[in-house]
Design a protein around this motif. Structure first.
Motif, PDB file in Angstrom:
ATOM      1  N   LYS A 154       0.841  -1.198   0.000  1.00 35.27           N
ATOM      2  CA  LYS A 154       0.000   0.000   0.000  1.00 35.27           C
ATOM      3  C   LYS A 154       0.878   1.250   0.000  1.00 35.27           C
ATOM      4  CE  LYS A 154      -4.062  -1.983   2.284  1.00 35.27           C
ATOM      5  NZ  LYS A 154      -4.984  -1.894   3.447  1.00 35.27           N
ATOM      6  N   TYR A 155       1.938   1.190   0.797  1.00 39.88           N
ATOM      7  CA  TYR A 155       2.888   2.318   0.814  1.00 39.88           C
ATOM      8  C   TYR A 155       3.534   2.459  -0.553  1.00 39.88           C
ATOM      9  CZ  TYR A 155       6.500   5.447   2.633  1.00 39.88           C
ATOM     10  OH  TYR A 155       7.311   6.527   2.867  1.00 39.88           O
TER      11      TYR A 155
ATOM     12  N   ILE B 154       9.873  -1.652   4.187  1.00 39.14           N
ATOM     13  CA  ILE B 154       9.620  -2.770   5.093  1.00 39.14           C
ATOM     14  C   ILE B 154       9.100  -2.230   6.417  1.00 39.14           C
ATOM     15  CG2 ILE B 154      10.678  -4.665   6.393  1.00 39.14           C
ATOM     16  CD1 ILE B 154      10.609  -5.289   3.483  1.00 39.14           C
ATOM     17  N   LYS B 155       8.027  -2.852   6.926  1.00 35.71           N
ATOM     18  CA  LYS B 155       7.546  -2.500   8.257  1.00 35.71           C
ATOM     19  C   LYS B 155       8.358  -3.266   9.296  1.00 35.71           C
ATOM     20  CE  LYS B 155       2.655  -1.186   7.875  1.00 35.71           C
ATOM     21  NZ  LYS B 155       1.289  -1.596   8.282  1.00 35.71           N
ATOM     22  N   GLU B 156       8.778  -2.555  10.341  1.00 39.78           N
ATOM     23  CA  GLU B 156       9.472  -3.196  11.452  1.00 39.78           C
ATOM     24  C   GLU B 156       8.700  -2.951  12.728  1.00 39.78           C
ATOM     25  OE1 GLU B 156      13.522  -1.803  11.539  1.00 39.78           O
ATOM     26  OE2 GLU B 156      14.162  -3.585  10.441  1.00 39.78           O
ATOM     27  N   SER B 157       8.877  -3.861  13.685  1.00 37.24           N
ATOM     28  CA  SER B 157       8.187  -3.740  14.965  1.00 37.24           C
ATOM     29  C   SER B 157       9.022  -4.364  16.051  1.00 37.24           C
ATOM     30  CB  SER B 157       6.820  -4.437  14.909  1.00 37.24           C
ATOM     31  OG  SER B 157       7.004  -5.816  14.639  1.00 37.24           O
TER      32      SER B 157
END
Length: 288
Positions: free
Chosen positions: A58-59, A68-71
């Motif tokens: 989506k981004y 990349i999403k990080e958490s």
């Protein structure tokens, strides 16, 4: 800030670990790692080798950038906590033993590992035998506390043969040995050499009393070997210089022997605050 004696006299390893962790909030924060998890923390640019499923499409549709999403997440670090239970761990100074100090240190390390989701295991060296007491499970921390509470020191070497599979596991692993590293011949040197492996980081925590580090007794004393039970009467002043010279030579020898890229020796006094020792470990730990 409670003293070591106050913490140890609580006789509650869980509470002691929490008290010490409160003094290390900054250290805990700096140890938090990021990876794949449920709580979004930040974006970073895609790098070759990253799983394509982690790209935020989506981004990408909005910006044309692969991100990349990080958490915050549990780590995949394996931590093996190892406690020496030979007789010399019963050495007492300032109303608590070396073993008491070691138990509270390991309990605190286990608590920090538990908070960060590390895979924890616990081993003991007792009567010349290394035994695994706790395997990595979701309840490892609680089980480690149970075995620490029951632990008693006694006996001595020699060490029984250890299988290669036990020593040379394939997992990336942080191995934390807690001991006084006192030996009659080359027992500890041989053991650490056997544990040395490219995928293991060995952190050796040597706990010594102030009288061992700076012999200041005066008068005649009965000195007893805590492992063999042998006793000898000596004038402390007469043997002071000789003891200091020999003991320092031994410490220098260990410093030289344990010099290796993936081996670290941290020497601490029993009067040193437990929180300070753990901070040293966190600062010097290489595995992420």
């Amino acid at each position: 800030m409670p003293s070591n004696l106050e913490i140890i006299k609580l006789n509650d390893l869980r509470l002691a670990a929490r008290l010490i962790s409160q003094q290390l909030r900054q250290g805990i924060h700096s140890g938090i790692r990021v990876g794949v998890g449920s709580e979004f923390e930040q974006y970073r640019h895609y790098q070759p080798g990253d799983d394509l499923k982690r790209i935020d499409w989506k981004y990408f549709s909005r910006s044309g950038k692969y991100m990349i999403k990080e958490s915050t997440t549990e780590s995949n670090l394996q931590i093996r906590l190892m406690l020496d239970l030979s007789g010399s761990m019963n050495y007492v100074e300032n109303d608590f033993s070396r073993l008491d100090y070691a138990k509270n240190l390991i309990a605190s390390l286990a608590y920090l590992g538990f908070l960060q989701g590390d895979a924890l295991s616990y081993f003991t060296l007792s009567e010349g035998k290394i035994e695994q007491k706790v395997a990595p499970t979701p309840k490892s921390f609680q089980r480690i506390l149970l075995f620490l509470e029951q632990a008693k020191a006694g006996g001595s070497w020699p060490l029984q043969p250890i299988s290669d599979s036990f020593l040379q596991g394939k997992e990336r692993e942080l191995v934390i040995w807690v001991s006084d590293f006192l030996q009659k011949e080359s027992e500890w040197e041989n053991l650490i050499k056997a544990f040395n492996h490219p995928r293991k980081e060995l952190m050796l925590i040597q706990i010594l009393g102030e009288q061992e580090l700076d012999f200041k007794l005066e008068g005649n004393f009965v000195f007893r070997d805590l492992e063999s039970g042998q006793e000898v009467v000596q004038d402390s002043r007469a043997m002071q210089s000789q003891f200091r010279e020999r003991f320092q030579a031994y410490l220098d020898h260990l410093n030289q022997t344990f010099q290796a890229p993936n081996v670290q020796l941290i020497r601490v006094s029993m009067k040193e605050p437990l929180a300070g020792v753990i901070r040293q470990i966190l600062n010097r730990k290489k595995l992420a």
